[in-house]
Enzyme design. Sequence first.
Site, PDB file in Angstrom:
ATOM      1  N   SER A 103      -2.029  -3.501  -5.081  1.00  0.00           N
ATOM      2  CA  SER A 103      -1.412  -2.291  -4.531  1.00  0.00           C
ATOM      3  C   SER A 103      -2.488  -1.352  -4.015  1.00  0.00           C
ATOM      4  O   SER A 103      -3.421  -1.008  -4.730  1.00  0.00           O
ATOM      5  CB  SER A 103      -0.582  -1.578  -5.604  1.00  0.00           C
ATOM      6  OG  SER A 103      -0.009  -0.398  -5.081  1.00  0.00           O
ATOM      7  N   ASP A 162      -3.101   2.366  -3.045  1.00  0.00           N
ATOM      8  CA  ASP A 162      -2.447   3.644  -3.339  1.00  0.00           C
ATOM      9  C   ASP A 162      -3.243   4.739  -2.637  1.00  0.00           C
ATOM     10  O   ASP A 162      -4.321   5.121  -3.090  1.00  0.00           O
ATOM     11  CB  ASP A 162      -2.391   3.874  -4.846  1.00  0.00           C
ATOM     12  CG  ASP A 162      -1.765   2.689  -5.571  1.00  0.00           C
ATOM     13  OD1 ASP A 162      -0.562   2.467  -5.400  1.00  0.00           O
ATOM     14  OD2 ASP A 162      -2.503   1.973  -6.276  1.00  0.00           O
ATOM     15  N   SER A 207       0.852  -1.187   0.000  1.00  0.00           N
ATOM     16  CA  SER A 207       0.000   0.000   0.000  1.00  0.00           C
ATOM     17  C   SER A 207       0.886   1.234   0.000  1.00  0.00           C
ATOM     18  O   SER A 207       1.444   1.596   1.029  1.00  0.00           O
ATOM     19  CB  SER A 207      -0.910  -0.008   1.232  1.00  0.00           C
ATOM     20  OG  SER A 207      -1.679  -1.170   1.254  1.00  0.00           O
TER      21      SER A 207
END
Length: 368
Positions: free
Chosen positions: A281, A283, A243
Site C-alpha cells: 500500500s 499511503d 496507493s
Amino acid sequence: MHVAAAEPAPSPQQPPRSRALGLGVGALPTGPSNALTDVPGVRVGHTTLVLPPHVHSGVTAIVPAGVGPERPLPAGVFAGNGYGKLLGSTQIAELGAIETPVLLTSTLSAFRVADALVGWLLERPEAARAQSLNPVVGECNDGLLSDIRTRPVREEHVRAALDGAVGGPVAEGCVGAGTGMTALGFKAGIGTSSRVLPLAGAQITVGVLVQANFGGTLRVGGRAVTPASLGLPDGDPEPENGSCMVLVATDAPLDARQLTRLARRAVYALARSGAAYGHGSGDYGLAFGTRPVGTQAGPAAVADDALNPVFTAVLDSVEEAVLNSLLTATTTTGPRGHTRHALPADALTALLSRPWTTGGDRRPAGDH
C-alpha cells in the site's frame, strides 16, 4: 460504457453520508458542502467508466482556480509507505509548489493521464509561456474490480473531468478515480469532508478528499467493523494493494513546510480508520494552499504554534472522508468474480448501538 464528466450532487436516494447517521467526527463545524470544494476556488470533476464486470475505473480532477506555471501554489507531500506512483512528487518536495491541477486515477492509467493533463494545460492562458510542466497525478490499483491492463482512461476522459470540475457538493463513492476502489474489506471510493475554524484572527477552511484503497480492519469510533460483523460475506483473501491518496486544501496562509506537516497528518489519520499500512500500500498525503504566502501581495505565514487546531481539522476530516467513501459506495463485482460489498448503513448503526464486547471491540461490555 458509462461516461460522466461532472457527476451530479448526491440525491436523497443515494446512501447517507456519515453525518446523516450521527457519525460525524470531532467538534469542529464543517463547511456548507462538507467537502474539499468548501475551500474557496477549489473545484472537483469526475469521469466515471463502467462496463460491468470488466471495467470499473475513471479519473478525478482537483482544480484550484488559476493554478499554472506562472501561478504556482504552495504545497507539501508526504509518503507514509511509498509503494505507488505519485507523479510529480519529487518536484513538489524540492520546490514546495504545485503548478497544475491534481488528478487521481488507476495505476496503469496514470501515465496517459499525466500526458493528457500536460496537453490540456498547454492550451490554456495559465501556461502560455511554459517550457516545462510538472503534472501531478496520483493513483490507486483497481485491479481487483477492473481489468486494469486495458488502461481504459483516455485523453478525452481526462479533459472531461478537468472541464467539468465544479464547486459545491462532491459526488462520492463509486465515481471517477474511486470507481474500482476497495478499502478495509469493503467497497470504497472517493470520500470528502471539511472543517471551518478560526486561525490568526480570520476564519479558514480545511478540506480533504480521499481515494480510499487500503487494507486493514475498519474502525468506527474505535470499534472494529468487519463484513462478518455486519452479516456480509467475508469475500476472498486476495490482498488489497493500492496507493491511498489523501488531498488536503486550505485557504489558511501556510508555507510549503507547514503544508508538508498537514500532509503528514493526512496519512497519520488513516490509522484512525484502521489502516494497516501494508507492504503493498502506498499511503500518500498532498496538501496545498490557495493563498501564496511570503510574496508582496500575499500574507505572512502563520506561526507554527498556532497550527494545532489545523492539525485537528485535517485528522477529523480525513477520518470522516474515509467513512463517507465506504458508506456512499455500491457493491461491485469485478471481471474475475471478486466482489466487495458496500458498507450498509442500517447494519452499521445497529452494530454500533450494541454494547461493546471483550472480542474485537477490545472494551468491556457496557463501556460505551
